[in-house]
Scaffold this motif. Structure first.
Motif, PDB file in Angstrom:
ATOM      1  N   GLY A 105      43.802 -16.078  18.920  1.00 13.46           N
ATOM      2  CA  GLY A 105      44.221 -16.902  17.783  1.00 13.46           C
ATOM      3  C   GLY A 105      44.791 -18.264  18.131  1.00 13.46           C
ATOM      4  N   THR A 106      44.932 -18.569  19.423  1.00 11.33           N
ATOM      5  CA  THR A 106      45.500 -19.875  19.784  1.00 11.33           C
ATOM      6  C   THR A 106      44.432 -20.934  20.023  1.00 11.33           C
ATOM      7  OG1 THR A 106      45.586 -19.193  22.092  1.00 11.33           O
ATOM      8  CG2 THR A 106      47.581 -18.878  20.784  1.00 11.33           C
ATOM      9  N   SER A 107      43.172 -20.598  19.823  1.00 10.94           N
ATOM     10  CA  SER A 107      42.141 -21.639  19.905  1.00 10.94           C
ATOM     11  C   SER A 107      42.337 -22.590  18.730  1.00 10.94           C
ATOM     12  CB  SER A 107      40.752 -21.011  19.835  1.00 10.94           C
ATOM     13  OG  SER A 107      40.407 -20.705  18.502  1.00 10.94           O
ATOM     14  N   PRO A 108      41.867 -23.831  18.840  1.00 11.55           N
ATOM     15  CA  PRO A 108      42.079 -24.763  17.722  1.00 11.55           C
ATOM     16  C   PRO A 108      41.600 -24.247  16.374  1.00 11.55           C
ATOM     17  CG  PRO A 108      41.512 -26.004  19.677  1.00 11.55           C
ATOM     18  CD  PRO A 108      41.363 -24.545  20.048  1.00 11.55           C
ATOM     19  N   PRO A 109      40.432 -23.585  16.266  1.00  6.78           N
ATOM     20  CA  PRO A 109      40.098 -23.039  14.941  1.00  6.78           C
ATOM     21  C   PRO A 109      40.774 -21.698  14.643  1.00  6.78           C
ATOM     22  CG  PRO A 109      38.110 -23.616  16.198  1.00  6.78           C
ATOM     23  CD  PRO A 109      39.258 -23.575  17.158  1.00  6.78           C
ATOM     24  N   GLY A 110      41.506 -21.130  15.591  1.00  5.24           N
ATOM     25  CA  GLY A 110      42.277 -19.922  15.315  1.00  5.24           C
ATOM     26  C   GLY A 110      41.555 -18.610  15.547  1.00  5.24           C
ATOM     27  N   SER A 111      40.388 -18.629  16.182  1.00  5.66           N
ATOM     28  CA  SER A 111      39.642 -17.397  16.433  1.00  5.66           C
ATOM     29  C   SER A 111      38.869 -17.500  17.749  1.00  5.66           C
ATOM     30  CB  SER A 111      38.653 -17.124  15.294  1.00  5.66           C
ATOM     31  OG  SER A 111      37.482 -17.917  15.461  1.00  5.66           O
ATOM     32  N   HIS A 112      38.106 -16.418  18.049  1.00  2.19           N
ATOM     33  CA  HIS A 112      37.270 -16.369  19.250  1.00  2.19           C
ATOM     34  C   HIS A 112      36.003 -17.200  19.124  1.00  2.19           C
ATOM     35  CE1 HIS A 112      35.509 -13.723  16.319  1.00  2.19           C
ATOM     36  NE2 HIS A 112      34.385 -13.783  16.994  1.00  2.19           N
ATOM     37  N   LYS A 113      35.641 -17.632  17.936  1.00  2.00           N
ATOM     38  CA  LYS A 113      34.328 -18.239  17.704  1.00  2.00           C
ATOM     39  C   LYS A 113      34.028 -19.451  18.598  1.00  2.00           C
ATOM     40  CE  LYS A 113      32.472 -15.731  14.283  1.00  2.00           C
ATOM     41  NZ  LYS A 113      31.278 -14.892  14.539  1.00  2.00           N
ATOM     42  N   PRO A 114      34.985 -20.316  18.902  1.00  2.00           N
ATOM     43  CA  PRO A 114      34.615 -21.480  19.723  1.00  2.00           C
ATOM     44  C   PRO A 114      34.137 -21.134  21.136  1.00  2.00           C
ATOM     45  CG  PRO A 114      36.991 -21.450  19.297  1.00  2.00           C
ATOM     46  CD  PRO A 114      36.364 -20.429  18.396  1.00  2.00           C
ATOM     47  N   ASN A 115      34.393 -19.922  21.636  1.00  3.76           N
ATOM     48  CA  ASN A 115      33.890 -19.572  22.969  1.00  3.76           C
ATOM     49  C   ASN A 115      32.378 -19.781  23.065  1.00  3.76           C
ATOM     50  OD1 ASN A 115      36.453 -18.723  23.777  1.00  3.76           O
ATOM     51  ND2 ASN A 115      36.103 -16.616  23.106  1.00  3.76           N
ATOM     52  N   THR A 116      31.672 -19.451  22.009  1.00  2.00           N
ATOM     53  CA  THR A 116      30.218 -19.673  22.022  1.00  2.00           C
ATOM     54  C   THR A 116      29.836 -20.983  21.346  1.00  2.00           C
ATOM     55  OG1 THR A 116      28.046 -18.720  21.501  1.00  2.00           O
ATOM     56  CG2 THR A 116      29.807 -18.316  19.899  1.00  2.00           C
ATOM     57  N   ALA A 117      30.607 -21.421  20.368  1.00  2.00           N
ATOM     58  CA  ALA A 117      30.272 -22.681  19.682  1.00  2.00           C
ATOM     59  C   ALA A 117      30.223 -23.831  20.683  1.00  2.00           C
ATOM     60  CB  ALA A 117      31.299 -22.968  18.584  1.00  2.00           C
ATOM     61  N   VAL A 118      31.192 -23.869  21.591  1.00  2.00           N
ATOM     62  CA  VAL A 118      31.247 -24.947  22.579  1.00  2.00           C
ATOM     63  C   VAL A 118      30.034 -24.870  23.508  1.00  2.00           C
ATOM     64  CG1 VAL A 118      32.526 -25.793  24.587  1.00  2.00           C
ATOM     65  CG2 VAL A 118      33.748 -25.208  22.472  1.00  2.00           C
ATOM     66  N   ALA A 119      29.705 -23.662  23.954  1.00  2.00           N
ATOM     67  CA  ALA A 119      28.564 -23.512  24.850  1.00  2.00           C
ATOM     68  C   ALA A 119      27.267 -23.907  24.141  1.00  2.00           C
ATOM     69  CB  ALA A 119      28.483 -22.065  25.341  1.00  2.00           C
ATOM     70  N   GLN A 120      27.086 -23.461  22.914  1.00  2.00           N
ATOM     71  CA  GLN A 120      25.857 -23.780  22.181  1.00  2.00           C
ATOM     72  C   GLN A 120      25.739 -25.280  21.931  1.00  2.00           C
ATOM     73  OE1 GLN A 120      24.509 -21.220  18.985  1.00  2.00           O
ATOM     74  NE2 GLN A 120      26.021 -19.658  19.498  1.00  2.00           N
ATOM     75  N   ALA A 121      26.860 -25.911  21.569  1.00  2.00           N
ATOM     76  CA  ALA A 121      26.832 -27.364  21.341  1.00  2.00           C
ATOM     77  C   ALA A 121      26.450 -28.083  22.636  1.00  2.00           C
ATOM     78  CB  ALA A 121      28.189 -27.842  20.827  1.00  2.00           C
ATOM     79  N   TYR A 122      27.018 -27.628  23.756  1.00  2.00           N
ATOM     80  CA  TYR A 122      26.724 -28.266  25.047  1.00  2.00           C
ATOM     81  C   TYR A 122      25.233 -28.218  25.378  1.00  2.00           C
ATOM     82  CZ  TYR A 122      26.029 -28.678  30.038  1.00  2.00           C
ATOM     83  OH  TYR A 122      25.537 -29.032  31.261  1.00  2.00           O
ATOM     84  N   TYR A 123      24.620 -27.017  25.297  1.00  6.06           N
ATOM     85  CA  TYR A 123      23.202 -26.897  25.681  1.00  6.06           C
ATOM     86  C   TYR A 123      22.306 -27.692  24.735  1.00  6.06           C
ATOM     87  CZ  TYR A 123      24.505 -23.226  28.981  1.00  6.06           C
ATOM     88  OH  TYR A 123      25.054 -22.530  30.025  1.00  6.06           O
ATOM     89  N   ASN A 124      22.683 -27.743  23.469  1.00  2.00           N
ATOM     90  CA  ASN A 124      21.906 -28.544  22.530  1.00  2.00           C
ATOM     91  C   ASN A 124      22.004 -30.029  22.865  1.00  2.00           C
ATOM     92  OD1 ASN A 124      20.497 -27.130  20.182  1.00  2.00           O
ATOM     93  ND2 ASN A 124      22.424 -25.989  20.298  1.00  2.00           N
ATOM     94  N   LYS A 125      23.220 -30.482  23.132  1.00  2.00           N
ATOM     95  CA  LYS A 125      23.408 -31.908  23.449  1.00  2.00           C
ATOM     96  C   LYS A 125      22.614 -32.279  24.689  1.00  2.00           C
ATOM     97  CE  LYS A 125      25.437 -35.857  22.633  1.00  2.00           C
ATOM     98  NZ  LYS A 125      25.460 -36.491  21.304  1.00  2.00           N
ATOM     99  N   LYS A 126      22.641 -31.384  25.677  1.00  2.00           N
ATOM    100  CA  LYS A 126      21.951 -31.640  26.946  1.00  2.00           C
ATOM    101  C   LYS A 126      20.441 -31.790  26.716  1.00  2.00           C
ATOM    102  CE  LYS A 126      21.829 -29.697  31.572  1.00  2.00           C
ATOM    103  NZ  LYS A 126      21.778 -28.378  32.223  1.00  2.00           N
TER     104      LYS A 126
END
Lengths: 454, 454
Positions: A105-126
């Motif tokens: 719950g201490t992630s900026p959006p308050g849940s586990h979801k950014p663990n994959t959101a960040v990875a998915q955004a990275y591979y897409n940007k690349k």
């Protein structure tokens, strides 16, 4: 021994690799099938929607997959997360069990979801992608992807189920604060949305329709991809960072779990925790390890759905996944644990369940809120309604230990805080919530629509 | 050198003592006066409202005050908090400045407030008190005290300004989830409330009236005390845990701040940060340290109010405090940073400001939200509207460094997340917010009511 409440890792201890269970499965996963041909899908079938790196991860059997430094650099904003010992809850229950919880719950959006959101955004940007579409129900996933989009300068377009868009504005505003664009689904922005609006201008929307809109948008825009927040193998892969950290932290605590408990909607949060542990059960090191998937009685996918091929969305646009399912036409009751209202279950979890390696249990809504309030008044944290399901089962197992006198080690997977879900607590405290379960006929009815495999 | 994003302390590093600035002030604080006699108040005057241990702390000149083990044990649920290096914000600004921020948003209520709520609940419980009353505006304080009440089994009664009670239900529901009782003020539960309701059944309430109700309730119930969430010396004392931790963390980072920045309403959060540092300025070790208090232009207490004796509440029930004040009759514009809408300033901060040891600056609402959004899109955290004031000044100082080429170390005091304040962000993003400041005549008018000292 010194009494410790928390087990912290330094940022240099953030894992450098995700763990891929596909390397260690006793039997391989059944293939994903093309709905038209009934044949296994190819990477090319998925290329219009996902970057090739994620498509490779989806089918990889490499045991360890390198976490890119750019992703770890963002993980540093909230990872490693804390593993707590729930001394106060144990004392209130009077149990000899040792309860630990890993808190996302201490992630900026308050849940586990950014663990994959960040990875998915990275591979897409690349891969040169500057725009990603997705769907969201209550908004946890849409806000996490908007957060990731802000950090990688990617435009995020979220199709949010209309009824949630209007009833639960806080998550939508979080998306907009991070720069995401959020529209109620059905929307006038897609053919699928326009067709529905023509039929019913006041349509409340559904997750299935929102997926249809997001997929259509991505498929009809050159620089745009689509992103999913759970269910798929690569999503579970990214979430294994939770379990990998926890294994180190349990070592610091000098123990190993007897029981691991977590809530499951699509299943990515809980799989992220237990996959690095189940390896030890598969290889015989920890044969007695118990893993309990907790779902709502309003959406009893693992406890009552068959293991069968089905669509990932209500509209029937996606490839066919072998999974426990209530049928893609199944509409769960509107319980407050919006993140658990999905008709299917991650293929990896379904496969492990089918192999008898994990258990499942369904909990009633009212009892989960009661458990959540007990947790808030002992451990202090107000939890997301989804998490309350796992807390309920944790308390039950701890009370069993009280009866038997066993001092088991119970590991609770805590997916996030409930600060944006206070309307649900209000309804519970005001006595306005109900329990939901289904007669066999209703589930049989929804299962009639399961696709026939050619 | 290894690039580090965060500086973590272990739970055994939670300070064992609070720091009391009264031991090191170049001149002692002016006394608190009894409004009837104009003479300094005595501990007995305060005994009906506060436990004796807190009354002692209020006037103590001991440099270090032991933190009870029971309080440290609860601090462990979220403390020590993380000190971050804002690499992403620095990069986005293109500044050579090094920006650090100490983040209090991971506490269960999401802000710094429980640092003192837990201590106050503990001392009350120790004195046999089973019920505490308080007032709250937007609800940060009421929720923090309800959290503390749950952990010490104390009934908490919160008088919440009626307009906030109805417009901002999330914090109220948090209070109720922790077991607190929350009523809109004016309420039918007190003489003060009933009198106001008789005059105006739709009265929107005010912080002053809510204080009157909470004080009356405590004074007329034997087992009940009253609690305040800022302004008083003992509240600032408890918050020094923030600065004490940060000093250790800045050492880990191998630096010392050139500028410390924080937002101020009553002032407890920022004083909690800077008091352990200002010690070094007073004793000549760090003569150039700059400390900037940031307030809203809608409530410019330090920047435009005189340093004078005034009541702590609008109704004129409290003892007289020497402080910067806009007059207890001053009603700030309804800006979204509800925690900064207080007519006075903590006597300790006012005294230090009067001695020229700290600076003050007022920021306009729109610019603070702009800064908050920049922070969310770089560092990822959505901040409370109060905190955005400090972020605005931090960005300004970092941009000055860009102009001059100086690589200053800037320390931002980050008081909490904004997940319960999304309605404010929505209003900002929709262009519905305004800036607020006051012509000299309006402030002069409010200052006419300053009490005459006998």
């Amino acid at each position: 021994m010194e009494k410790r409440t928390k087990f912290l890792l330094d940022e240099k201890d953030i894992p450098t690799k995700w763990y891929n269970i596909q390397a260690d499965l006793p039997q391989p996963l059944p293939p994903v099938l093309h709905p038209g041909t009934g044949k296994p899908i190819t990477p090319d079938d998925l290329a219009p929607l996902f970057p090739m790196e994620l498509i490779k991860q989806e089918v990889s059997t490499e045991r360890w997959i390198e976490i890119p430094e750019e992703v770890r650099d963002i993980y540093r904003l909230w990872r490693p997360t804390t593993l707590f010992r729930a001394h106060r809850l144990e004392k209130a229950l009077g149990t000899p069990a040792k309860i630990f919880y890993k808190y996302e719950g201490t992630s900026p959006p308050g849940s586990h979801k950014p663990n994959t959101a960040v990875a998915q955004a990275y591979y897409n940007k690349k891969e040169g992608i500057n725009r990603i579409t997705t769907e969201t129900g209550a908004g946890q996933w849409g806000s996490a992807l908007s957060f990731a989009g802000a950090l990688f300068d990617i435009e995020i377009k979220v199709y949010m189920v209309a009824i949630s868009y209007h009833q639960k504005p806080y998550r939508r505003i979080m998306m907009e604060t991070w720069g995401g664009k959020c529209v109620p689904s059905p929307s006038p922005d897609t053919n699928a949305g326009r067709a529905m609006l023509a039929k019913d201008p006041n349509c409340p929307g559904s997750l299935g329709l929102a997926i249809s809109e997001a997929v259509e948008d991505a498929a009809t825009h050159d620089d745009t991809h689509y992103s999913l927040g759970s269910v798929l193998n690569h999503v579970l892969l990214h979430q294994t960072i939770i379990g990998l950290e926890t294994k180190k932290q349990m070592e610091m605590a000098g123990t190993y779990p007897d029981i691991i408990i977590g809530c499951v909607g699509g299943g990515s949060n809980f799989a992220g925790m237990f996959l690095p542990f189940i390896k030890d059960k598969i290889d015989g090191t920890k044969p007695d390890l118990r893993i309990i998937n907790v779902e709502p009685t309003s959406c009893p996918t693992l406890t009552r759905g068959p293991y069968a091929y089905d669509f990932g969305d209500e509209a029937g646009l996606t490839p066919l996944l072998k999974m426990n399912t209530l049928g893609h036409a199944f509409i769960p009751a509107p319980v407050h644990a919006g993140g658990l209202r999905y008709h299917g279950m991650a293929p990896i979890i379904s496969h492990l369940h089918n192999l008898g390696l994990v258990e499942a249990r369904a909990e009633h809504q009212l009892a989960t809120f009661k458990a959540g309030i007990d947790f808030a008044r002992t451990e202090g944290i107000i939890s997301a309604p989804e998490t309350n399901h796992a807390i309920k089962t944790t308390i039950d197992e701890a009370l069993k230990c009280k009866e038997t006198g066993e001092s088991k080690t119970i590991l609770l997977t805590h997916s996030g805080h409930g600060h944006v879900d206070m309307a649900a607590y209000e309804a519970y405290l005001a006595g306005k919530l109900k329990d939901h379960s289904y007669p066999k006929e209703k589930i049989d009815e929804a299962l009639k629509d399961l696709p026939k495999i050619k």
